[in-house]
Design an enzyme around this catalytic site. Structure first.
Site, PDB file in Angstrom:
ATOM      1  N   CYS A  24       0.829  -1.214   0.000  1.00  0.00           N
ATOM      2  CA  CYS A  24       0.000   0.000   0.000  1.00  0.00           C
ATOM      3  C   CYS A  24       0.864   1.264   0.000  1.00  0.00           C
ATOM      4  CB  CYS A  24      -0.896  -0.058   1.239  1.00  0.00           C
ATOM      5  SG  CYS A  24      -1.703   1.475   1.694  1.00  0.00           S
ATOM      6  N   CYS A  27       0.163   3.715   2.840  1.00  0.00           N
ATOM      7  CA  CYS A  27       0.658   3.146   4.105  1.00  0.00           C
ATOM      8  C   CYS A  27       2.135   3.481   4.298  1.00  0.00           C
ATOM      9  CB  CYS A  27       0.488   1.628   4.124  1.00  0.00           C
ATOM     10  SG  CYS A  27      -1.231   1.090   4.029  1.00  0.00           S
TER      11      CYS A  27
END
Length: 100
Positions: A24, A27
């Site tokens: 991600c 993230c």
């Protein structure tokens, strides 16, 4: 539910949990932001990261549908939850009112 995780969120400490995934992009942006928050708040908050791919049962239990998802716990109670990237100053503003 993971016993260690349960112990951590049921402590008297404020615990900021970052549900993330290695794949991600947003993230990855959170890591330096969380380091900044920790540097600012020091021992007032404990920050833990939970990889949703490795801990699917936790992600499912907390109904994490997107990553990153941040949650703030104290004594087992979820005090706050939000998905997406937040700036360090915004996260500090969320956590600070809960510091005893």
């Amino acid at each position: 539910m993971n016993v260690k995780f349960n112990e951590i969120i049921h402590s008297n400490d404020l615990v900021l949990v970052d549900f993330y995934a290695d794949w991600c992009g947003p993230c990855k942006m959170m890591s330096p932001i969380l380091q900044e928050v920790k540097a600012s708040l020091k021992e007032a908050v404990k920050i833990i990261k939970v990889n949703v791919d490795h801990h699917q049962e936790l992600a499912s239990h907390f109904m994490v549908r997107g990553v990153p998802t941040l949650m703030l716990f104290q004594e087992g109670k979820m005090l706050w939850r939000q998905s997406g990237v937040l700036s360090a100053p915004d996260l500090v503003k969320v956590v600070t009112p809960h510091i005893k």
